[in-house]
Design a protein around this motif. Structure first.
Motif, PDB file in Angstrom:
ATOM      1  N   THR A 101     -14.427 -30.281  31.918  1.00 12.93           N
ATOM      2  CA  THR A 101     -13.628 -29.362  31.101  1.00 12.93           C
ATOM      3  C   THR A 101     -14.435 -28.125  30.705  1.00 12.93           C
ATOM      4  O   THR A 101     -13.887 -27.044  30.574  1.00 12.93           O
ATOM      5  N   ARG A 102     -15.735 -28.276  30.556  1.00 11.57           N
ATOM      6  CA  ARG A 102     -16.557 -27.117  30.190  1.00 11.57           C
ATOM      7  C   ARG A 102     -16.575 -26.084  31.324  1.00 11.57           C
ATOM      8  O   ARG A 102     -16.434 -24.887  31.126  1.00 11.57           O
ATOM      9  N   LYS A 103     -16.774 -26.613  32.539  1.00  7.69           N
ATOM     10  CA  LYS A 103     -16.765 -25.745  33.728  1.00  7.69           C
ATOM     11  C   LYS A 103     -15.383 -25.106  33.897  1.00  7.69           C
ATOM     12  O   LYS A 103     -15.269 -23.937  34.285  1.00  7.69           O
ATOM     13  N   ALA A 104     -14.349 -25.901  33.617  1.00  7.48           N
ATOM     14  CA  ALA A 104     -12.978 -25.388  33.757  1.00  7.48           C
ATOM     15  C   ALA A 104     -12.764 -24.197  32.833  1.00  7.48           C
ATOM     16  O   ALA A 104     -12.162 -23.196  33.214  1.00  7.48           O
ATOM     17  N   LYS A 105     -13.307 -24.290  31.641  1.00  4.05           N
ATOM     18  CA  LYS A 105     -13.170 -23.200  30.672  1.00  4.05           C
ATOM     19  C   LYS A 105     -13.857 -21.941  31.210  1.00  4.05           C
ATOM     20  O   LYS A 105     -13.313 -20.841  31.153  1.00  4.05           O
ATOM     21  N   GLU A 106     -15.055 -22.154  31.781  1.00  5.73           N
ATOM     22  CA  GLU A 106     -15.803 -21.036  32.336  1.00  5.73           C
ATOM     23  C   GLU A 106     -15.031 -20.382  33.491  1.00  5.73           C
ATOM     24  O   GLU A 106     -14.982 -19.160  33.611  1.00  5.73           O
ATOM     25  N   ILE A 107     -14.417 -21.241  34.339  1.00  7.10           N
ATOM     26  CA  ILE A 107     -13.654 -20.716  35.478  1.00  7.10           C
ATOM     27  C   ILE A 107     -12.475 -19.881  34.981  1.00  7.10           C
ATOM     28  O   ILE A 107     -12.204 -18.797  35.503  1.00  7.10           O
ATOM     29  N   ILE A 108     -11.792 -20.380  33.948  1.00  3.41           N
ATOM     30  CA  ILE A 108     -10.647 -19.620  33.414  1.00  3.41           C
ATOM     31  C   ILE A 108     -11.132 -18.291  32.841  1.00  3.41           C
ATOM     32  O   ILE A 108     -10.603 -17.231  33.174  1.00  3.41           O
ATOM     33  N   GLU A 109     -12.172 -18.357  32.005  1.00  4.94           N
ATOM     34  CA  GLU A 109     -12.600 -17.142  31.298  1.00  4.94           C
ATOM     35  C   GLU A 109     -13.232 -16.114  32.229  1.00  4.94           C
ATOM     36  O   GLU A 109     -12.966 -14.926  32.125  1.00  4.94           O
ATOM     37  N   LYS A 110     -14.091 -16.598  33.141  1.00  2.73           N
ATOM     38  CA  LYS A 110     -14.798 -15.638  33.982  1.00  2.73           C
ATOM     39  C   LYS A 110     -14.052 -15.320  35.264  1.00  2.73           C
ATOM     40  O   LYS A 110     -13.831 -14.159  35.584  1.00  2.73           O
ATOM     41  N   TYR A 111     -13.679 -16.358  36.030  1.00  2.00           N
ATOM     42  CA  TYR A 111     -13.096 -16.078  37.347  1.00  2.00           C
ATOM     43  C   TYR A 111     -11.630 -15.682  37.257  1.00  2.00           C
ATOM     44  O   TYR A 111     -11.228 -14.648  37.789  1.00  2.00           O
ATOM     45  N   ILE A 112     -10.836 -16.493  36.581  1.00  5.16           N
ATOM     46  CA  ILE A 112      -9.391 -16.226  36.574  1.00  5.16           C
ATOM     47  C   ILE A 112      -9.064 -14.956  35.786  1.00  5.16           C
ATOM     48  O   ILE A 112      -8.289 -14.119  36.236  1.00  5.16           O
TER      49      ILE A 112
END
Lengths: 133, 197
Positions: A101-112
């Motif tokens: 979930t931590r990585k998922a948050k990073e993916i949403i905030e940075k990549y998406i």
């Protein structure tokens, strides 16, 4: 807070919901949407893919980001589960590994949201042992 | 796999991959017979008899990305560790039924886990699937049927996050009423009531 114990309660709640949201027909223009595929084979599930997928659904809804979150089978990267494929509209899909979930948050905030790549991308030319001749 | 709800997610995924239109999940808790039974039944494409006979072998799989398939093998191992067994009945082009039996009180029986989370993710990923979930305990029976839910929600999409939350709350409420084993928390609220939104 009212409880939902019967189908009648479910009906009542969904009528409340219908008044609040505008229904978008997502299926008609999926190519314009962010598509997220969570690998959910035995290897993914055992590594926590269910929590990852749950998190993407909840978090994208909370941030009002239009996206389709769905699941896929094993992509062959079992060592890096949970793996997630993210496809931004008009771009090549990118596969991320070890998505908790931590990585998922990073993916949403940075990549998406910003199109910035984050660590943990599985390169397309990666080969599993079985592929190597 | 840490608990049975993860196994359910895994096995139900096999059904979806087999092209099932309907997946039926039945859990029975019978303390008087010390029995915990989990049945996952589908109308997918089924298996050839010789493949069905070998399917709990971890070296047997339909996947092409690698040569091992652990899903059913792991479930079988968990059944056997808890004084039970795994039975698979499959008919080509008709469907497959997987029955997992455990001794209810066995110390090595995996806990039920977060069954509502499993169900809502099966729905989220397969909104067109007809999913039936039935849970029986000494105190009664609860049936969750996506067809009935679709009738209740009208033209809302079944995989809308808010609908998924409602389904989850509905399942949790009813499982509690019949005293079913389930490790989850009911944090359902409609988004408008949520101060964090």
């Amino acid at each position: 807070m009212t409880k939902i114990t019967s189908l009648a309660d479910l009906k009542k709640k969904s009528e409340e919901l219908k008044r609040r949201i505008d229904l978008r027909e997502k299926s008609e223009h999926t190519e314009n949407l962010i598509q997220i595929k969570v690998a959910m084979a035995t290897c993914g599930i055992a590594s926590g893919a269910r929590e990852t997928m749950d998190y993407f659904i909840e978090e994208l809804d909370k941030r009002k980001i239009d996206a389709v979150v769905t699941q896929t089978g094993c992509m062959g990267y079992c060592y890096a589960e949970p793996t997630v494929e993210v496809k931004l509209p008009g771009q090549e899909p990118v596969v991320f590994g070890y998505v908790n979930t931590r990585k998922a948050k990073e993916i949403i905030e940075k990549y998406i949201l910003n199109g910035e790549l984050v660590d943990g991308i599985i390169p397309q030319n990666y080969q599993t042992i079985n592929d190597k001749k | 796999m840490k608990d049975l709800s993860l196994h359910i997610l895994d096995i139900a995924e096999n059904s979806v991959a087999a092209g099932a239109q309907t997946v039926r999940i039945v859990i029975e808790e019978q303390p008087d017979q010390d029995l915990y039974r989990l049945v996952i039944e589908d109308d997918g494409k089924g298996m050839e008899p010789d493949f069905a006979a070998r399917v709990t072998d971890p070296w047997v799989t339909t996947r092409t990305t690698r040569k091992v398939g652990m899903g059913l093998s792991l479930l079988q191992q968990n059944c056997q560790l808890a004084g039970g067994s795994l039975d698979i009945v499959s008919q080509k082009d008709k469907g497959t039924r997987v029955t997992a039996i455990f001794r209810l009180s066995h110390i090595d029986r995996p806990p039920a886990g977060d069954i509502p989370a499993t169900l809502r993710l099966i729905i989220a990923a397969n909104p067109d699937l007809h999913l039936v979930y039935e849970h029986r305990t000494q105190n009664g029976k609860f049936v969750f049927d996506t067809r009935q839910v679709k009738d209740a929600i009208g033209d809302l999409p079944l995989n809308h996050p808010e609908v998924l939350r409602m389904c989850s709350a509905f399942i949790i409420e009813n499982l509690q009423q019949i005293g079913a084993e389930c490790q989850t928390k009911n944090d359902f609220k409609l988004a408008e009531n949520d101060i964090n939104h």
